[in-house]
Design an enzyme around this catalytic site. Structure first.
Site, PDB file in Angstrom:
ATOM      1  N   ASN A 395     -55.643 -39.126  92.864  1.00  0.00           N
ATOM      2  CA  ASN A 395     -54.761 -38.217  92.120  1.00  0.00           C
ATOM      3  C   ASN A 395     -54.855 -38.505  90.622  1.00  0.00           C
ATOM      4  O   ASN A 395     -55.944 -38.707  90.108  1.00  0.00           O
ATOM      5  CB  ASN A 395     -53.345 -38.285  92.683  1.00  0.00           C
ATOM      6  CG  ASN A 395     -53.314 -37.776  94.128  1.00  0.00           C
ATOM      7  OD1 ASN A 395     -53.803 -36.697  94.422  1.00  0.00           O
ATOM      8  ND2 ASN A 395     -52.766 -38.572  95.042  1.00  0.00           N
ATOM      9  N   SER A 396     -53.731 -38.567  89.922  1.00  0.00           N
ATOM     10  CA  SER A 396     -53.805 -38.648  88.454  1.00  0.00           C
ATOM     11  C   SER A 396     -54.310 -39.978  87.920  1.00  0.00           C
ATOM     12  O   SER A 396     -54.621 -40.093  86.734  1.00  0.00           O
ATOM     13  CB  SER A 396     -52.434 -38.344  87.841  1.00  0.00           C
ATOM     14  OG  SER A 396     -52.134 -36.973  87.967  1.00  0.00           O
ATOM     15  N   THR A 397     -54.400 -41.016  88.776  1.00  0.00           N
ATOM     16  CA  THR A 397     -54.959 -42.283  88.274  1.00  0.00           C
ATOM     17  C   THR A 397     -56.424 -42.118  87.899  1.00  0.00           C
ATOM     18  O   THR A 397     -56.964 -42.894  87.102  1.00  0.00           O
ATOM     19  CB  THR A 397     -54.828 -43.407  89.317  1.00  0.00           C
ATOM     20  OG1 THR A 397     -55.615 -43.090  90.473  1.00  0.00           O
ATOM     21  CG2 THR A 397     -53.376 -43.598  89.724  1.00  0.00           C
TER      22      THR A 397
END
Length: 597
Positions: A395-397
C-alpha cells in the site's frame, strides 16, 4: 487459494495429456508398444506436481541486492503495554486511504471447493461399489481342479520368473479372465473355460494375465483410480486413462509375443479373436486387469498383433529418446507449477542473531507482526514469526520507493518535483492542490505517486525493484500494483530494505536518497529522530491492512522497524503507528515524553 490450485491442476494435466496424445500420433512408428505405454507414467508425474508441497518443488531463490547474514535462533521476552490512545493527537498519524474494489472470490472459492469435494466423494463411492463387486467375485472364486490347467499356469509362471504364490480359480460372476488383488493376487477365469477353449489358448491367456502381474499393473490401477478421483472434473484425464489402459493391453500382448516363437504369433492372435467371438463384452472393473475389452479395443489389439515385429535396437533408441524428451517437458513444468500453485507469498528468512518476542498485548484485536532491526547490535527482534515472513500488499509504504524510482529515473529532481493538481476533487483536502515529493509523502497523496508510476516505464520500475529485491517484485497487476494488487512484501523485507535504503546499498545517487529521507522525517525530539511511512489497505470499503515502517535515529544507533496489522475492517496505518510507538517507547528506543504531557 483453491481456485488457483484448481486452475493449475487443470492446466498441468491438460497440457501434458495433449502433448502425449500428439507425440503418440506423430511418432507412432518410432515408439514401441512398451514405450508408448510408459509415456503415460509421465502423465502420472505431471498429475502429482500440483499436490507436492511447495518446499519440495519451489526452486525460486529469494535474492536481495544487499547482504545480511541470516540463520535462526529463538528467544523470548515480554514487554509492558503502553496505552496507544495517548498518541491519537499526532498530526502525521492521519489515514489517507482510497478504496480498492476487488471481486469477492470467497464464495466462488468455497463453491468450487464444495463441488470438487462432492465430485470426489461421488467418484470414491462409485469405485468403492466396484471394489465390493470385486470382493464378491473373490468370495465366489473356486480353486481350479483341472490339473492340466494348473500345470500350464505353473509353467507360465516359471517362464516369466514369477515365484510368488498366486491364486488361480474360476467364478460364475466373470465373463473375461481377470487379475486383481494388490497383496493377495487372484487370476480368475470364467467357469468351464476349458470346455470351449483349448489348453493352448488358455496358456496364452495366462501369459497375458501374468505379464500384467509382472509389470505391477494392479498397483497402477490404484494410482489411476486415485487420479481419476482427484481430477474427475477434467474430461481429458478420463480420455487419457482410457487410452492408457488400451496401451497397457497392447504392451502386454507385445510382451507375450516376444516370449513366443514366431510361428505361435498367429495362434495368439487367433486365441484373442476366438475368445472375443465367444464372449460378449463384460463390464469393466477399474481395479482389475481384464483379458477382454470393447470391440474397438479388441480390433486395435488384433491389428497390433498382426503387424508385430521384434523391437530393433534402433527402435528402442528412438523410443527412449522420445520418452526422455517428454520427461524433460514434464520436468520443466515444475517451476511454472510451483509459481502458479504456490504463489511467492513467503520470504525465506534465517538469521542466527534473532530474538523472537511475545508482544501480543500490543496487538489486541489484530493479527499482526512487528520487526525491529538494531543496526549497531546487528540483531533482529520479531513478534509473530509466521506473519513476519508473509508477503502482503505494501500500500502507501511503497511510496518511499516510488519517490526514489522517480528521482533515479529523472522524472523528478530534488529541486523540481512539483506536479500540478488536475482539479479532481479527492476526499482529503490536502490532496486538492499542487504537490511536491515532500508534501506528497507527508500527506500520502496517491494521485502524485500514480502520476509518477505513469511516467516511469513499467520495465524500468521492474528492473529497479528486482535490483532492490523488493518483495515479490510483481508488477503484473493493474496500474496501482502496490495498492492491494500484485506487488507484495513481508515485514522483514520492509526492514531489510529500509536498512539498505538508509545506508544506500542500492548505490543510487546520494542526493536522491537524502531527498527521500527528508520527506520521511516525522518528528525530532530529545536527540531522537523518527522517520517513517504509514499505509492502509482498503478493499471494498473495508480497512483490512495497516502498515507503519521507518527508523529511529539516536546519537549512537539507528533502529529500523516495520509493523503490519490485519483484521476484517479496522486496520489503519495510524493504528499500526500507535502500536509501533508503544513498543518503541517501552523498549527505550524512542522518547515519548513530549507526547505524554
Amino acid at each position: 487459494m483453491f481456485f488457483t490450485h484448481l486452475v493449475t491442476s487443470l492446466i498441468a494435466s491438460s497440457v501434458t495429456i495433449v502433448v502425449i496424445l500428439l507425440i503418440r500420433r506423430l511418432f507412432s512408428k518410432q515408439l514401441s508398444a512398451k514405450w508408448q505405454y510408459n509415456l503415460w507414467f509421465l502423465l502420472l508425474i505431471a498429475l502429482t506436481l500440483p499436490f507436492i508441497p511447495k518446499q519440495l518443488i519451489d526452486f525460486k531463490n529469494h535474492f536481495i541486492f544487499f547482504d545480511i547474514n541470516q540463520s535462526n535462533t529463538v528467544g523470548d521476552s515480554s514487554i509492558s503495554t503502553t496505552e496507544a490512545s495517548k498518541f491519537s493527537d499526532v498530526n502525521w498519524m492521519q489515514d489517507f486511504a482510497i478504496p480498492v474494489h476487488h471481486l469477492n472470490l470467497k464464495f466462488l472459492n468455497v463453491g468450487l471447493t464444495s463441488i470438487w469435494i462432492a465430485g470426489m466423494f461421488v467418484m470414491a463411492v462409485l469405485f468403492l461399489h466396484g471394489w465390493f463387486k470385486l470382493k464378491k467375485i473373490k468370495n465366489t472364486t473356486k480353486v481350479l481342479n483341472n490339473k492340466d490347467i494348473l500345470h500350464v499356469f505353473e509353467r507360465c509362471k516359471h517362464q516369466l520368473n514369477i515365484s510368488k504364490p498366486l491364486i488361480v480359480g474360476e467364478s460364475s460372476l466373470v465373463k473375461s479372465p481377470m487379475t486383481f488383488g494388490l497383496f493377495k493376487t487372484y487370476v480368475v477365469l470364467p467357469v468351464h473355460l476349458d470346455e470351449w477353449m483349448s489348453i493352448k489358448d488358455i496358456e496364452y491367456i495366462f501369459m497375458h494375465e501374468l505379464h500384467h502381474y509382472k509389470y505391477n499393473d494392479i498397483a497402477t490401477n490404484y494410482l489411476i483410480i486415485m487420479y481419476q478421483i482427484l481430477y474427475w472434473f477434467n474430461p481429458l484425464v478420463w480420455i487419457a486413462f482410457k487410452k492408457m489402459r488400451l496401451d497397457r493391453e497392447i504392451a502386454c500382448d507385445t510382451a507375450v509375443l516376444n516370449s513366443l516363437e514366431e510361428d505361435c504369433h498367429a495362434d495368439y492372435g487367433n486365441a484373442i479373436i476366438n475368445f472375443a467371438a465367444l464372449i460378449s463384452h463384460s463390464k469393466n472393473f477399474a481395479l482389475a486387469n481384464q483379458f477382454n475389452g470393447s470391440k474397438e479395443q479388441m480390433k486395435k489389439r488384433i491389428e497390433k498383433i498382426a503387424s508385430f515385429t521384434i523391437e530393433s535396437k534402433w527402435m528402442k533408441l528412438k523410443s527412449i529418446s522420445i520418452f526422455t524428451l517428454i520427461g524433460v517437458f514434464v520436468a520443466i513444468q515444475v517451476p511454472f507449477i510451483s509459481a502458479m500453485a504456490t504463489p511467492n507469498d513467503r520470504y525465506d528468512f534465517n538469521n542466527k542473531n534473532t530474538l523472537y518476542e511475545d508482544l501480543s498485548p500490543y496487538f489486541n484485536g489484530y493479527d499482526g507482526s512487528f520487526v525491529l532491526y538494531d543496526m549497531k547490535a546487528d540483531q533482529y527482534s520479531i513478534y509473530n514469526k509466521d506473519k513476519s515472513t508473509l508477503r502482503v500488499s505494501p500500500n502507501s509504504t511503497y511510496k518511499i520507493y516510488g519517490a526514489l524510482l522517480g528521482l533515479e529515473s529523472d522524472v523528478i529532481t530534488r529541486d523540481n518535483s512539483t506536479m500540478k493538481w488536475n482539479g479532481k476533487k479527492y476526499p482529503y483536502e490536502s490532496w486538492n492542490m499542487d504537490q511536491n515529493v515532500s508534501t506528497a509523502m507527508k500527506n500520502s497523496v496517491t494521485w502524485y505517486f500514480q502520476e509518477l508510476d505513469q511516467r516511469i516505464p513499467r520495465e524500468t520500475a521492474q528492473a529497479y525493484l528486482e535490483q532492490m529485491g523488493y518483495g515479490n517484485y510483481d508488477l503484473s497487476g493493474r496500474s496501482d500494483y502496490w495498492l492491494e494488487s500484485s506487488l507484495k512484501i513481508s515485514p522483514i523485507e520492509q526492514v531489510q530494505l529500509l536498512s539498505a535504503f538508509y545506508t544506500n546499498q542500492f548505490e543510487f545517487e546520494d542526493k536522491n536518497i537524502q531527498t527521500v529521507k527528508d520527506s520521511l522525517l516525522l518528528e525530532e525530539d530529545n536527540g531522537y529522530r523518527l522517520s517513517g511511512k504509514t499505509g492502509t489497505g482498503n478493499v471494498n470499503g473495508r480497512n483490512i491492512s495497516g502498515w507503519f515502517i521507518g527508523y529511529v535515529e539516536t546519537k549512537d544507533n539507528t533502529y529500523f522497524f516495520a509493523t503490519n496489522i490485519q483484521n476484517e475492517d479496522n486496520s489503519y496505518g495510524s493504528k499500526a503507528a500507535e502500536i509501533t510507538l508503544s513498543i518503541l517507547i517501552d523498549k527505550g528506543i524512542y522518547s515519548g515524553n513530549k507526547r505524554l504531557d
